[in-house]
Design a protein around this motif. Structure first.
Motif, short mmCIF file in Angstrom:
data_model
loop_
_atom_site.label_atom_id
_atom_site.label_comp_id
_atom_site.label_asym_id
_atom_site.label_seq_id
_atom_site.Cartn_x
_atom_site.Cartn_y
_atom_site.Cartn_z
N GLU A 198 11.05 -22.86 -2.62
CA GLU A 198 11.43 -21.49 -2.27
C GLU A 198 10.38 -20.46 -2.64
N ARG A 199 9.24 -20.88 -3.16
CA ARG A 199 8.23 -19.94 -3.62
C ARG A 199 7.71 -19.06 -2.50
N LYS A 200 7.39 -17.82 -2.84
CA LYS A 200 6.88 -16.86 -1.88
C LYS A 200 5.42 -16.56 -2.20
N PRO A 201 4.64 -16.12 -1.22
CA PRO A 201 3.23 -15.80 -1.47
C PRO A 201 3.08 -14.56 -2.35
N PHE A 202 1.94 -14.48 -2.99
CA PHE A 202 1.71 -13.38 -3.93
C PHE A 202 0.42 -12.62 -3.66
N ALA A 203 -0.39 -13.08 -2.74
CA ALA A 203 -1.73 -12.51 -2.55
C ALA A 203 -1.68 -11.06 -2.08
N HIS A 204 -0.64 -10.66 -1.37
CA HIS A 204 -0.60 -9.29 -0.84
C HIS A 204 -0.54 -8.27 -1.97
N PHE A 205 0.12 -8.60 -3.09
CA PHE A 205 0.12 -7.70 -4.24
C PHE A 205 -1.30 -7.52 -4.78
N LEU A 206 -2.01 -8.63 -4.90
CA LEU A 206 -3.35 -8.59 -5.48
C LEU A 206 -4.33 -7.86 -4.57
N CYS B 245 2.30 -16.15 -11.72
CA CYS B 245 2.84 -17.01 -12.78
C CYS B 245 4.15 -17.67 -12.34
N THR B 246 4.97 -16.92 -11.65
CA THR B 246 6.24 -17.47 -11.16
C THR B 246 5.99 -18.53 -10.11
N SER B 247 4.98 -18.34 -9.28
CA SER B 247 4.70 -19.32 -8.23
C SER B 247 4.19 -20.64 -8.80
N ARG B 248 3.70 -20.60 -10.00
CA ARG B 248 3.23 -21.83 -10.65
C ARG B 248 4.30 -22.45 -11.54
N GLY B 249 5.49 -21.85 -11.60
CA GLY B 249 6.60 -22.42 -12.34
C GLY B 249 6.67 -22.01 -13.80
N ALA B 250 5.97 -20.95 -14.18
CA ALA B 250 5.94 -20.56 -15.58
C ALA B 250 7.28 -20.04 -16.09
N LEU B 251 8.09 -19.52 -15.20
CA LEU B 251 9.37 -18.95 -15.63
C LEU B 251 10.57 -19.79 -15.20
N ASP B 252 10.32 -21.02 -14.77
CA ASP B 252 11.42 -21.88 -14.32
C ASP B 252 12.40 -22.18 -15.45
N VAL C 47 0.25 -1.25 -11.47
CA VAL C 47 1.59 -1.66 -11.04
C VAL C 47 1.50 -2.83 -10.07
N LEU C 48 0.63 -2.73 -9.07
CA LEU C 48 0.52 -3.78 -8.06
C LEU C 48 -0.12 -5.05 -8.61
N LEU C 49 -1.16 -4.91 -9.41
CA LEU C 49 -1.79 -6.10 -9.99
C LEU C 49 -0.87 -6.77 -11.00
N GLY C 50 -0.10 -5.99 -11.75
CA GLY C 50 0.87 -6.58 -12.67
C GLY C 50 1.96 -7.33 -11.93
N SER C 51 2.44 -6.75 -10.83
CA SER C 51 3.45 -7.44 -10.01
C SER C 51 2.87 -8.72 -9.41
N LEU D 69 0.83 -1.20 0.00
CA LEU D 69 0.00 0.00 0.00
C LEU D 69 0.87 1.26 0.00
N THR D 70 1.99 1.20 0.70
CA THR D 70 2.92 2.34 0.72
C THR D 70 3.53 2.56 -0.66
N VAL D 71 3.95 1.48 -1.29
CA VAL D 71 4.50 1.59 -2.65
C VAL D 71 3.45 2.14 -3.60
N GLY D 72 2.22 1.66 -3.48
CA GLY D 72 1.14 2.16 -4.33
C GLY D 72 0.88 3.64 -4.11
N MET D 73 0.95 4.07 -2.85
CA MET D 73 0.73 5.49 -2.56
C MET D 73 1.85 6.34 -3.14
N LEU D 74 3.08 5.84 -3.08
CA LEU D 74 4.20 6.58 -3.69
C LEU D 74 4.04 6.68 -5.21
N VAL D 75 3.59 5.60 -5.83
CA VAL D 75 3.35 5.63 -7.28
C VAL D 75 2.23 6.61 -7.60
#
Length: 130
Positions: A100-108, A57-64, A47-51, A12-18
């Motif tokens: 090593e995957r990290k969660p992604f829901a906070h961006f969404l 996609c990365t968490s599902r292995g699309a860029l492995d 920006v946040l939804l794209g991230s 939310l802070t990054v979004g506010m700065l953007v």
């Protein structure tokens, strides 16, 4: 505060700065305040939804495969052309990355919040401007 809440607050802070940067860049455009705020929050949402989408996609292995390719090329140059094989094969690389995957829901979540604000200011602009 839990780790997920810290991540959401950071996003939310990054979004506010953007949003603030977009507001400063669009000050001389001659639009109403509601229009400017709608634009600012929409850009932050994109920006946040794209991230978040990329992280999903990365968490599902699309860029492995791309990551393994870069790792293999980097290993080739750092090993100075030794003829032994790679340290790990593609399957082992994918398994290691899956652990090593990290969660992604906070961006969404943060992106949807900014998208909601954008829609609210868009509707307010349409009502006030009409």
């Amino acid at each position: 505060m839990s780790e997920s809440r810290k991540s959401i607050v950071a996003d939310l802070t990054v979004g506010m700065l953007v949003a603030f940067a977009v507001y400063l860049l669009n000050q001389d455009q001659g639009h109403s305040l509601m229009h400017k705020l709608s634009d600012c929050f929409f850009v932050a949402a994109v920006v946040l939804l794209g991230s978040g989408g990329l992280r999903f996609c990365t968490s599902r292995g699309a860029l492995d495969m791309v990551g393994y390719g870069f790792k293999t090329v980097g290993d080739f140059f750092t090993k100075a052309g030794r003829m032994d094989g790679p340290d790990e094969d593609y399957f082992a690389y994918c398994q290691r990355k899956a652990e090593e995957r990290k969660p992604f829901a906070h961006f969404l979540i943060a992106g949807l919040g900014y998208l909601g604000l954008s829609v609210i200011f868009l509707i307010a602009n349409m009502v006030i401007g009409a």
